[in-house]
Design an enzyme around this catalytic site. Structure first.
Site, short mmCIF file in Angstrom:
data_model
loop_
_atom_site.label_atom_id
_atom_site.label_comp_id
_atom_site.label_asym_id
_atom_site.label_seq_id
_atom_site.Cartn_x
_atom_site.Cartn_y
_atom_site.Cartn_z
N TYR A 175 38.38 36.16 34.66
CA TYR A 175 37.33 37.17 34.56
C TYR A 175 35.98 36.63 34.11
CZ TYR A 175 41.44 40.14 34.83
OH TYR A 175 42.60 40.73 35.23
N HIS B 43 36.29 45.46 41.29
CA HIS B 43 37.19 44.53 40.59
C HIS B 43 36.48 43.19 40.45
CE1 HIS B 43 40.56 47.26 40.83
NE2 HIS B 43 40.18 47.52 42.08
#
Length: 146
Positions: A22, A101
Site C-alpha cells: 500500500y 483500490h
C-alpha cells in the site's frame, strides 16, 4: 458540489500496514491532497473513514439523500459485503460512485478478485496507488460539470 470520499476497514493504517503493498502514504496525506485538488476543481470533499460497515452504510445513505456522488475504497468489504452493495445501489441509481483500490486486487490472492460493488459502480480504479483517489475525483467533477 459535494463529493463524499469514504474509506473502509484498515485504511486508517495506511503508511503503517503492509507498506510493500500500500506504500508509505498515510490516509491523512491522501485527504490533504484531495482537499487541495478539490479547491482547484471548485468542489467540496467530505473525507471519512470507518472500520465499521454500518457506519459506512449510514454515510452512504446521507450521500444518497443529499444527491452527492461517492468515491469509496471499501477495503476488505469489497469482497464480502452485500449490505454495502445494497446501500451503494441507491448511489448507483443517482449520482454514481467510483470504487478505488490502492493495490491491484486482481493481481493478489484469489479471494480478492471478486468485488460485490464493481458491477454497479460507475467505474473502478485499481492498482494505481493513492493517485487513484485523485483520478476518481477528477472524473467525478468532469462528468458532473458536463
Amino acid at each position: 458540489m459535494n463529493v463524499v470520499i469514504l474509506n473502509g476497514p484498515n485504511l486508517d493504517r495506511l503508511g503503517k500496514r503492509q507498506p510493500e503493498i500500500y506504500g508509505s502514504t498515510t490516509l491523512a496525506d491522501v485527504e490533504l491532497e484531495l482537499f487541495r485538488l478539490a479547491g482547484q476543481l471548485g468542489v467540496d470533499v467530505e473525507c471519512k473513514q470507518s472500520n465499521y460497515e454500518g457506519e459506512l452504510i449510514d454515510w452512504i445513505h446521507c450521500a444518497a439523500d443529499a444527491g452527492n456522488p461517492v468515491i469509496i475504497n471499501p477495503g476488505g468489504l469489497t469482497h464480502t459485503s452485500v449490505a454495502l452493495r445494497d446501500a451503494l445501489a441507491e448511489i448507483s441509481d443517482g449520482p454514481g460512485f467510483i470504487e478505488v483500490h490502492i493495490s491491484n486486487i486482481h493481481a493478489r490472492e484469489e479471494f480478492r478478485h471478486h468485488s460485490y460493488l464493481s458491477p454497479i459502480a460507475t467505474g473502478v480504479i485499481a492498482g494505481l496507488g493513492t493517485i487513484g483517489y485523485e483520478l476518481a475525483l477528477r472524473y467525478v467533477v468532469s462528468t458532473l460539470n458536463s
